[in-house]
Design an enzyme around this catalytic site. Sequence first.
Site, PDB file in Angstrom:
ATOM      1  N   ARG A  58       0.920  -1.201  -0.204  1.00  0.00           N
ATOM      2  CA  ARG A  58      -0.041   0.078   0.094  1.00  0.00           C
ATOM      3  C   ARG A  58       0.602   1.173   0.246  1.00  0.00           C
ATOM      4  NH1 ARG A  58      -1.698   2.376   4.536  1.00  0.00           N
ATOM      5  NH2 ARG A  58      -1.850   0.432   5.774  1.00  0.00           N
ATOM      6  N   TYR A 111     -17.242  14.766 -16.087  1.00  0.00           N
ATOM      7  CA  TYR A 111     -17.617  13.439 -15.644  1.00  0.00           C
ATOM      8  C   TYR A 111     -18.792  13.209 -14.435  1.00  0.00           C
ATOM      9  CZ  TYR A 111     -17.032   8.212 -15.116  1.00  0.00           C
ATOM     10  OH  TYR A 111     -17.200   6.828 -14.994  1.00  0.00           O
ATOM     11  N   ASP A 183      -8.506  16.995 -15.117  1.00  0.00           N
ATOM     12  CA  ASP A 183      -8.957  15.799 -15.457  1.00  0.00           C
ATOM     13  C   ASP A 183      -8.467  15.756 -17.200  1.00  0.00           C
ATOM     14  OD1 ASP A 183      -9.891  13.376 -16.341  1.00  0.00           O
ATOM     15  OD2 ASP A 183     -11.589  13.437 -15.083  1.00  0.00           O
ATOM     16  N   LYS A 208      -9.075   4.471 -19.285  1.00  0.00           N
ATOM     17  CA  LYS A 208      -9.405   4.781 -20.715  1.00  0.00           C
ATOM     18  C   LYS A 208      -8.248   4.657 -21.562  1.00  0.00           C
ATOM     19  CE  LYS A 208     -13.227   5.473 -18.463  1.00  0.00           C
ATOM     20  NZ  LYS A 208     -13.558   6.743 -17.933  1.00  0.00           N
TER      21      LYS A 208
HETATM   22  C1  LIG Z   1     -14.017   7.272 -16.544  1.00  0.00           C
HETATM   23  C2  LIG Z   1     -13.801   8.776 -16.082  1.00  0.00           C
HETATM   24  C3  LIG Z   1     -13.521   8.737 -14.732  1.00  0.00           C
HETATM   25  C4  LIG Z   1     -13.793   7.885 -13.750  1.00  0.00           C
HETATM   26  O1  LIG Z   1     -12.772   6.939 -13.964  1.00  0.00           O
HETATM   27  P1  LIG Z   1     -13.041   5.287 -13.461  1.00  0.00           P
HETATM   28  O2  LIG Z   1     -11.757   4.685 -13.631  1.00  0.00           O
HETATM   29  O3  LIG Z   1     -14.277   4.788 -13.898  1.00  0.00           O
HETATM   30  O4  LIG Z   1     -13.154   5.370 -12.009  1.00  0.00           O
HETATM   31  C5  LIG Z   1     -13.208  10.296 -14.508  1.00  0.00           C
HETATM   32  N1  LIG Z   1     -13.113  11.040 -15.474  1.00  0.00           N
HETATM   33  C6  LIG Z   1     -13.322  10.876 -16.681  1.00  0.00           C
HETATM   34  C7  LIG Z   1     -13.003  11.943 -17.567  1.00  0.00           C
HETATM   35  C8  LIG Z   1     -13.652   9.628 -17.082  1.00  0.00           C
HETATM   36  O5  LIG Z   1     -14.015   9.284 -18.370  1.00  0.00           O
END
Ligand SMILES: *Cc1c(COP(=O)(O)O)cnc(C)c1O
Length: 393
Positions: A58, A111, A183, A208
Amino acid sequence: MDTKKAGFNSKLIHAGGIEDPMGSAVTPIYQTSTFRFKNADHGARCFSGEEKGYIYTRLGNPTIDDLQNTLAELENGYAAVVTASGMAAVNNVYLAFLGAGDHMVSHNSVYGPSRGVMEKLYPKLGVESTYVDCTHLENIEKAIRPNTKLLYLETPANPTMGITDIAGAAAIAHKHNVLVCVDNTFCSPYIQKPLDLGADIVLHSMTKFINGHADIVGGCVVAKTKELFGEIAYVMKNVGFNMDPHQAWLTRRGLKTLSVRIERAQANAKKIAEFLENHPKIDWVLYPGLKSHPQYELAKKQMAGPGAMMSFGVKGGLVAGKTVMDNVHLALLAVSLGGIETLIQHPASMTHSKLSKEEREEAGITDGLVRLSVGIEDVDDIIADLDHALSLV
Ligand SMILES: *Cc1c(COP(=O)(O)O)cnc(C)c1O
Protein backbone atom coordinates in the site's frame (compact mmCIF):
# COMPACT_ATOMS: atom_id res chain seq x y z
CA MET A 1 18.03 3.88 -18.89
CA ASP A 2 17.67 7.49 -17.73
CA THR A 3 14.81 8.75 -19.86
CA LYS A 4 14.55 12.25 -18.36
CA LYS A 5 15.87 13.85 -21.55
CA ALA A 6 14.39 11.31 -23.97
CA GLY A 7 11.45 11.96 -26.26
CA PHE A 8 7.87 11.07 -25.38
CA ASN A 9 7.83 7.78 -27.30
CA SER A 10 11.10 6.62 -25.77
CA LYS A 11 9.70 7.44 -22.33
CA LEU A 12 6.60 5.37 -23.11
CA ILE A 13 8.77 2.34 -23.72
CA HIS A 14 11.71 2.82 -21.33
CA ALA A 15 10.73 5.12 -18.45
CA GLY A 16 10.06 3.74 -15.00
CA GLY A 17 13.54 3.42 -13.61
CA ILE A 18 13.05 0.09 -11.84
CA GLU A 19 15.95 -2.27 -12.43
CA ASP A 20 15.12 -5.91 -11.94
CA PRO A 21 17.95 -7.83 -10.19
CA MET A 22 17.29 -10.84 -12.45
CA GLY A 23 17.69 -8.73 -15.58
CA SER A 24 14.11 -9.08 -16.77
CA ALA A 25 13.44 -6.82 -19.78
CA VAL A 26 10.08 -5.84 -18.36
CA THR A 27 9.54 -4.87 -14.73
CA PRO A 28 7.97 -8.01 -13.21
CA ILE A 29 4.75 -8.18 -11.24
CA TYR A 30 5.81 -8.01 -7.62
CA GLN A 31 2.63 -9.69 -6.44
CA THR A 32 3.34 -9.35 -2.76
CA SER A 33 1.70 -7.47 0.08
CA THR A 34 4.85 -7.11 2.16
CA PHE A 35 8.67 -7.00 1.84
CA ARG A 36 11.29 -8.76 3.94
CA PHE A 37 13.90 -6.60 5.72
CA LYS A 38 17.53 -7.73 5.78
CA ASN A 39 17.68 -7.13 9.53
CA ALA A 40 16.14 -4.95 12.22
CA ASP A 41 18.38 -1.97 11.40
CA HIS A 42 17.46 -2.18 7.71
CA GLY A 43 13.75 -2.21 8.67
CA ALA A 44 14.28 0.85 10.86
CA ARG A 45 16.13 2.69 8.08
CA CYS A 46 13.31 1.92 5.62
CA PHE A 47 10.75 3.29 8.05
CA SER A 48 12.74 6.42 8.84
CA GLY A 49 13.21 7.11 5.14
CA GLU A 50 17.00 6.99 5.51
CA GLU A 51 17.04 4.22 2.95
CA LYS A 52 14.68 3.79 0.01
CA GLY A 53 13.43 0.28 0.66
CA TYR A 54 10.08 -1.33 0.13
CA ILE A 55 7.97 -2.00 3.23
CA TYR A 56 4.38 -2.82 2.34
CA THR A 57 2.55 -2.65 -1.01
CA ARG A 58 0.00 0.00 0.00
CA LEU A 59 2.98 2.29 0.67
CA GLY A 60 5.13 1.28 -2.30
CA ASN A 61 5.90 -1.59 -4.67
CA PRO A 62 8.38 -1.81 -7.59
CA THR A 63 5.72 -2.67 -10.20
CA ILE A 64 3.65 0.27 -9.04
CA ASP A 65 6.69 2.58 -8.91
CA ASP A 66 7.53 1.67 -12.49
CA LEU A 67 4.12 2.94 -13.60
CA GLN A 68 4.11 5.98 -11.30
CA ASN A 69 7.57 7.11 -12.40
CA THR A 70 6.59 6.76 -16.05
CA LEU A 71 3.41 8.81 -15.62
CA ALA A 72 5.28 11.60 -13.82
CA GLU A 73 7.74 11.80 -16.71
CA LEU A 74 5.04 11.77 -19.38
CA GLU A 75 3.09 14.58 -17.72
CA ASN A 76 6.24 16.57 -16.82
CA GLY A 77 5.34 16.39 -13.13
CA TYR A 78 7.34 15.97 -9.94
CA ALA A 79 5.83 12.58 -9.08
CA ALA A 80 2.64 10.52 -9.42
CA VAL A 81 0.47 8.14 -7.47
CA VAL A 82 -1.64 5.45 -9.10
CA THR A 83 -5.02 4.51 -7.67
CA ALA A 84 -7.53 1.68 -7.83
CA SER A 85 -9.82 3.65 -10.17
CA GLY A 86 -10.21 7.02 -11.81
CA MET A 87 -12.78 7.94 -9.15
CA ALA A 88 -10.22 7.08 -6.46
CA ALA A 89 -7.90 9.59 -8.18
CA VAL A 90 -10.65 12.24 -8.20
CA ASN A 91 -11.45 11.68 -4.52
CA ASN A 92 -7.74 11.60 -3.72
CA VAL A 93 -7.47 15.16 -5.03
CA TYR A 94 -10.66 16.34 -3.32
CA LEU A 95 -9.57 14.90 0.06
CA ALA A 96 -6.02 16.20 -0.24
CA PHE A 97 -7.00 19.81 -0.89
CA LEU A 98 -10.53 20.38 0.47
CA GLY A 99 -11.80 20.43 4.06
CA ALA A 100 -14.55 21.99 6.17
CA GLY A 101 -15.21 25.58 5.10
CA ASP A 102 -13.50 25.20 1.72
CA HIS A 103 -15.06 25.75 -1.69
CA MET A 104 -14.38 24.26 -5.11
CA VAL A 105 -15.21 25.62 -8.58
CA SER A 106 -15.70 23.18 -11.43
CA HIS A 107 -17.09 22.77 -14.93
CA ASN A 108 -20.80 21.95 -15.19
CA SER A 109 -20.44 18.92 -17.47
CA VAL A 110 -17.49 17.16 -15.86
CA TYR A 111 -17.58 13.37 -15.67
CA GLY A 112 -20.90 12.50 -13.95
CA PRO A 113 -19.58 10.90 -10.74
CA SER A 114 -16.87 13.58 -10.26
CA ARG A 115 -19.72 16.05 -9.79
CA GLY A 116 -22.09 13.53 -8.19
CA VAL A 117 -19.77 12.63 -5.33
CA MET A 118 -18.86 16.28 -4.70
CA GLU A 119 -22.53 17.25 -4.38
CA LYS A 120 -23.60 14.18 -2.38
CA LEU A 121 -20.74 13.30 -0.01
CA TYR A 122 -18.58 16.40 0.39
CA PRO A 123 -21.25 18.65 1.91
CA LYS A 124 -21.13 16.17 4.83
CA LEU A 125 -17.49 17.21 5.30
CA GLY A 126 -18.41 20.89 5.05
CA VAL A 127 -17.11 21.39 1.49
CA GLU A 128 -19.06 23.61 -0.89
CA SER A 129 -18.90 23.62 -4.67
CA THR A 130 -20.07 25.72 -7.62
CA TYR A 131 -20.48 24.34 -11.13
CA VAL A 132 -20.27 26.78 -14.02
CA ASP A 133 -19.46 26.70 -17.72
CA CYS A 134 -15.66 27.00 -17.43
CA THR A 135 -15.25 27.22 -21.19
CA HIS A 136 -16.06 30.92 -20.62
CA LEU A 137 -13.28 32.12 -18.35
CA GLU A 138 -15.28 35.01 -16.88
CA ASN A 139 -17.58 32.42 -15.24
CA ILE A 140 -14.60 31.04 -13.31
CA GLU A 141 -13.58 34.44 -12.01
CA LYS A 142 -17.16 35.15 -10.91
CA ALA A 143 -17.49 31.81 -9.12
CA ILE A 144 -14.29 32.14 -7.07
CA ARG A 145 -14.92 33.08 -3.42
CA PRO A 146 -12.49 33.97 -0.62
CA ASN A 147 -12.66 30.32 0.59
CA THR A 148 -12.16 28.74 -2.85
CA LYS A 149 -9.25 26.30 -2.71
CA LEU A 150 -9.53 24.26 -5.88
CA LEU A 151 -10.46 24.80 -9.52
CA TYR A 152 -11.28 21.38 -10.94
CA LEU A 153 -11.33 21.27 -14.74
CA GLU A 154 -11.92 18.65 -17.38
CA THR A 155 -11.10 19.52 -20.97
CA PRO A 156 -12.36 18.54 -23.47
CA ALA A 157 -15.34 17.99 -21.21
CA ASN A 158 -17.41 14.89 -21.19
CA PRO A 159 -19.54 14.58 -23.35
CA THR A 160 -20.03 18.08 -24.72
CA MET A 161 -16.45 18.43 -26.01
CA GLY A 162 -16.33 21.93 -24.51
CA ILE A 163 -12.75 23.15 -24.22
CA THR A 164 -11.42 25.19 -21.31
CA ASP A 165 -8.38 27.39 -21.82
CA ILE A 166 -6.10 25.80 -19.21
CA ALA A 167 -3.48 28.58 -19.24
CA GLY A 168 -6.16 31.27 -18.98
CA ALA A 169 -8.03 29.46 -16.21
CA ALA A 170 -4.82 28.81 -14.28
CA ALA A 171 -3.85 32.50 -14.44
CA ILE A 172 -7.20 33.49 -12.92
CA ALA A 173 -7.05 30.77 -10.25
CA HIS A 174 -3.48 31.54 -9.22
CA LYS A 175 -4.29 35.23 -8.83
CA HIS A 176 -6.68 34.07 -6.08
CA ASN A 177 -4.32 31.42 -4.62
CA VAL A 178 -6.54 28.65 -5.95
CA LEU A 179 -4.98 25.33 -7.01
CA VAL A 180 -5.81 23.99 -10.47
CA CYS A 181 -6.45 20.31 -11.18
CA VAL A 182 -7.18 19.04 -14.69
CA ASP A 183 -8.81 15.70 -15.50
CA ASN A 184 -6.80 14.83 -18.62
CA THR A 185 -8.56 11.51 -19.31
CA PHE A 186 -9.98 12.53 -22.72
CA CYS A 187 -6.57 13.48 -24.09
CA SER A 188 -3.81 11.54 -22.36
CA PRO A 189 -0.40 13.26 -22.08
CA TYR A 190 0.23 12.45 -25.72
CA ILE A 191 -2.25 15.14 -26.72
CA GLN A 192 -2.31 17.56 -23.78
CA LYS A 193 0.05 18.36 -20.92
CA PRO A 194 -1.89 20.46 -18.39
CA LEU A 195 1.10 20.96 -16.06
CA ASP A 196 3.01 22.64 -18.90
CA LEU A 197 -0.01 24.91 -19.43
CA GLY A 198 -0.07 26.08 -15.81
CA ALA A 199 -2.09 23.46 -13.89
CA ASP A 200 -0.79 22.22 -10.53
CA ILE A 201 -2.25 18.72 -10.59
CA VAL A 202 -3.33 16.41 -13.38
CA LEU A 203 -5.35 13.24 -13.01
CA HIS A 204 -6.55 10.42 -15.22
CA SER A 205 -8.92 7.59 -15.34
CA MET A 206 -6.29 5.18 -16.67
CA THR A 207 -9.19 2.87 -17.51
CA LYS A 208 -9.38 4.91 -20.70
CA PHE A 209 -6.57 5.93 -23.08
CA ILE A 210 -3.61 5.26 -20.78
CA ASN A 211 -4.27 1.54 -20.43
CA GLY A 212 -6.29 1.56 -23.62
CA HIS A 213 -7.40 -2.06 -23.76
CA ALA A 214 -10.66 -2.02 -21.77
CA ASP A 215 -9.33 -4.65 -19.39
CA ILE A 216 -8.55 -2.79 -16.17
CA VAL A 217 -9.97 0.04 -14.04
CA GLY A 218 -7.40 2.46 -12.63
CA GLY A 219 -6.45 6.05 -12.01
CA CYS A 220 -3.49 8.32 -11.35
CA VAL A 221 -2.69 11.75 -9.96
CA VAL A 222 0.43 13.65 -11.02
CA ALA A 223 1.65 16.63 -8.99
CA LYS A 224 3.77 19.48 -10.24
CA THR A 225 5.68 20.03 -6.99
CA LYS A 226 7.09 18.04 -4.11
CA GLU A 227 4.77 19.80 -1.64
CA LEU A 228 1.60 18.97 -3.59
CA PHE A 229 2.82 15.44 -4.13
CA GLY A 230 3.27 14.99 -0.38
CA GLU A 231 -0.39 15.87 0.27
CA ILE A 232 -1.57 13.57 -2.52
CA ALA A 233 0.62 10.62 -1.53
CA TYR A 234 -0.51 10.89 2.11
CA VAL A 235 -4.15 10.45 1.09
CA MET A 236 -3.40 7.63 -1.35
CA LYS A 237 -1.44 5.68 1.26
CA ASN A 238 -3.64 6.33 4.27
CA VAL A 239 -7.12 6.34 2.79
CA GLY A 240 -6.02 3.27 0.84
CA PHE A 241 -6.71 4.37 -2.74
CA ASN A 242 -3.70 2.32 -3.90
CA MET A 243 -3.57 0.16 -7.00
CA ASP A 244 -2.83 -3.57 -7.11
CA PRO A 245 0.56 -4.62 -8.62
CA HIS A 246 -1.05 -6.79 -11.29
CA GLN A 247 -3.31 -3.92 -12.36
CA ALA A 248 -0.26 -1.63 -12.45
CA TRP A 249 1.67 -4.09 -14.62
CA LEU A 250 -1.16 -4.39 -17.15
CA THR A 251 -1.48 -0.61 -17.25
CA ARG A 252 2.27 -0.15 -17.78
CA ARG A 253 2.08 -2.62 -20.67
CA GLY A 254 -0.94 -0.89 -22.22
CA LEU A 255 0.77 2.49 -21.86
CA LYS A 256 3.70 1.48 -24.07
CA THR A 257 1.54 1.74 -27.20
CA LEU A 258 -0.21 4.99 -26.25
CA SER A 259 1.18 7.04 -29.15
CA VAL A 260 0.51 4.49 -31.85
CA ARG A 261 -2.97 3.79 -30.55
CA ILE A 262 -3.89 7.45 -30.36
CA GLU A 263 -2.41 8.30 -33.75
CA ARG A 264 -4.50 5.58 -35.36
CA ALA A 265 -7.70 6.32 -33.40
CA GLN A 266 -7.32 10.03 -34.08
CA ALA A 267 -6.80 9.49 -37.82
CA ASN A 268 -9.96 7.36 -37.82
CA ALA A 269 -11.84 9.97 -35.78
CA LYS A 270 -10.99 12.78 -38.23
CA LYS A 271 -12.48 10.78 -41.11
CA ILE A 272 -15.54 9.74 -39.11
CA ALA A 273 -16.20 13.31 -37.97
CA GLU A 274 -16.13 14.50 -41.59
CA PHE A 275 -18.38 11.63 -42.67
CA LEU A 276 -20.91 12.45 -39.94
CA GLU A 277 -20.78 16.19 -40.58
CA ASN A 278 -21.73 15.60 -44.21
CA HIS A 279 -24.42 13.00 -43.49
CA PRO A 280 -27.98 14.18 -44.20
CA LYS A 281 -29.37 12.52 -41.06
CA ILE A 282 -26.92 14.23 -38.70
CA ASP A 283 -27.84 17.53 -37.07
CA TRP A 284 -24.46 18.49 -35.65
CA VAL A 285 -21.06 17.04 -34.76
CA LEU A 286 -18.79 18.29 -31.98
CA TYR A 287 -15.19 17.27 -32.59
CA PRO A 288 -12.21 19.52 -31.81
CA GLY A 289 -10.68 18.68 -35.20
CA LEU A 290 -13.59 20.17 -37.16
CA LYS A 291 -13.58 23.87 -38.04
CA SER A 292 -17.23 23.91 -36.94
CA HIS A 293 -16.19 23.25 -33.32
CA PRO A 294 -16.78 26.56 -31.51
CA GLN A 295 -13.31 26.34 -29.92
CA TYR A 296 -11.40 24.93 -32.88
CA GLU A 297 -8.61 27.52 -32.53
CA LEU A 298 -8.20 27.01 -28.77
CA ALA A 299 -8.09 23.23 -29.29
CA LYS A 300 -5.33 23.68 -31.86
CA LYS A 301 -3.40 25.87 -29.45
CA GLN A 302 -3.48 23.71 -26.33
CA MET A 303 -3.85 20.19 -27.75
CA ALA A 304 -1.32 18.37 -29.93
CA GLY A 305 -4.22 16.80 -31.85
CA PRO A 306 -8.01 16.64 -31.76
CA GLY A 307 -8.17 13.18 -30.14
CA ALA A 308 -10.56 10.31 -30.68
CA MET A 309 -13.68 11.48 -28.85
CA MET A 310 -16.69 13.16 -30.41
CA SER A 311 -20.38 13.66 -29.87
CA PHE A 312 -23.13 14.14 -32.42
CA GLY A 313 -26.86 14.67 -32.69
CA VAL A 314 -29.00 12.62 -35.01
CA LYS A 315 -31.94 14.42 -36.64
CA GLY A 316 -35.02 13.19 -34.78
CA GLY A 317 -33.50 13.47 -31.29
CA LEU A 318 -33.54 10.65 -28.79
CA VAL A 319 -35.61 8.18 -30.84
CA ALA A 320 -33.31 8.53 -33.83
CA GLY A 321 -30.21 8.35 -31.62
CA LYS A 322 -31.52 5.12 -30.09
CA THR A 323 -32.05 3.64 -33.56
CA VAL A 324 -28.37 4.28 -34.33
CA MET A 325 -27.19 2.78 -31.03
CA ASP A 326 -29.40 -0.30 -31.43
CA ASN A 327 -28.23 -0.99 -34.98
CA VAL A 328 -24.47 -0.71 -34.87
CA HIS A 329 -22.67 -4.05 -35.00
CA LEU A 330 -18.96 -3.21 -34.95
CA ALA A 331 -19.16 -0.37 -32.42
CA LEU A 332 -20.01 -1.64 -28.95
CA LEU A 333 -22.92 -0.03 -27.15
CA ALA A 334 -21.04 0.59 -23.93
CA VAL A 335 -19.88 3.35 -21.60
CA SER A 336 -16.18 4.04 -21.05
CA LEU A 337 -13.83 5.32 -23.75
CA GLY A 338 -10.26 5.44 -24.95
CA GLY A 339 -9.91 1.74 -25.77
CA ILE A 340 -8.88 0.06 -28.98
CA GLU A 341 -12.51 -0.73 -29.76
CA THR A 342 -15.07 1.81 -30.96
CA LEU A 343 -17.71 2.51 -28.29
CA ILE A 344 -20.99 4.36 -28.62
CA GLN A 345 -23.25 5.55 -25.78
CA HIS A 346 -26.07 7.90 -24.80
CA PRO A 347 -25.07 10.24 -21.93
CA ALA A 348 -28.59 11.50 -21.08
CA SER A 349 -29.79 7.98 -20.19
CA MET A 350 -26.44 6.50 -19.19
CA THR A 351 -23.37 8.37 -17.88
CA HIS A 352 -25.14 11.64 -17.04
CA SER A 353 -28.55 10.24 -16.00
CA LYS A 354 -27.96 11.28 -12.35
CA LEU A 355 -28.15 14.96 -13.32
CA SER A 356 -31.62 16.52 -13.55
CA LYS A 357 -32.89 17.37 -17.03
CA GLU A 358 -32.34 21.08 -16.26
CA GLU A 359 -28.76 20.45 -15.12
CA ARG A 360 -28.10 18.41 -18.24
CA GLU A 361 -29.52 21.08 -20.51
CA GLU A 362 -27.53 23.78 -18.75
CA ALA A 363 -24.42 21.68 -19.39
CA GLY A 364 -25.33 21.13 -23.05
CA ILE A 365 -26.14 17.42 -22.72
CA THR A 366 -29.26 17.25 -24.86
CA ASP A 367 -31.43 14.11 -25.07
CA GLY A 368 -30.29 13.49 -28.63
CA LEU A 369 -26.55 13.66 -27.93
CA VAL A 370 -24.69 10.45 -28.84
CA ARG A 371 -21.07 10.02 -27.77
CA LEU A 372 -18.54 8.11 -29.81
CA SER A 373 -15.12 6.88 -28.69
CA VAL A 374 -13.30 5.93 -31.86
CA GLY A 375 -11.18 2.79 -31.83
CA ILE A 376 -8.36 1.53 -34.01
CA GLU A 377 -10.36 -0.75 -36.31
CA ASP A 378 -10.36 -0.14 -40.08
CA VAL A 379 -12.02 3.22 -40.51
CA ASP A 380 -14.02 2.03 -43.53
CA ASP A 381 -15.63 -0.62 -41.34
CA ILE A 382 -16.56 1.91 -38.63
CA ILE A 383 -18.02 4.28 -41.22
CA ALA A 384 -19.97 1.46 -42.92
CA ASP A 385 -21.33 0.45 -39.51
CA LEU A 386 -22.53 3.97 -38.70
CA ASP A 387 -23.85 4.49 -42.23
CA HIS A 388 -25.93 1.32 -42.03
CA ALA A 389 -27.34 2.25 -38.60
CA LEU A 390 -28.14 5.79 -39.84
CA SER A 391 -29.90 4.37 -42.92
CA LEU A 392 -32.49 2.83 -40.55
CA VAL A 393 -33.34 6.19 -38.95
C1 LIG B 1 -14.04 7.25 -16.56
C2 LIG B 1 -13.73 8.62 -16.11
C3 LIG B 1 -13.49 8.90 -14.76
C4 LIG B 1 -13.62 7.86 -13.68
O1 LIG B 1 -12.72 6.82 -13.83
P1 LIG B 1 -12.96 5.30 -13.36
O2 LIG B 1 -11.70 4.65 -13.79
O3 LIG B 1 -14.18 4.80 -14.07
O4 LIG B 1 -13.18 5.31 -11.89
C5 LIG B 1 -13.13 10.21 -14.44
N1 LIG B 1 -13.05 11.17 -15.38
C6 LIG B 1 -13.30 10.93 -16.67
C7 LIG B 1 -13.19 12.04 -17.67
C8 LIG B 1 -13.65 9.65 -17.09
O5 LIG B 1 -13.90 9.42 -18.38
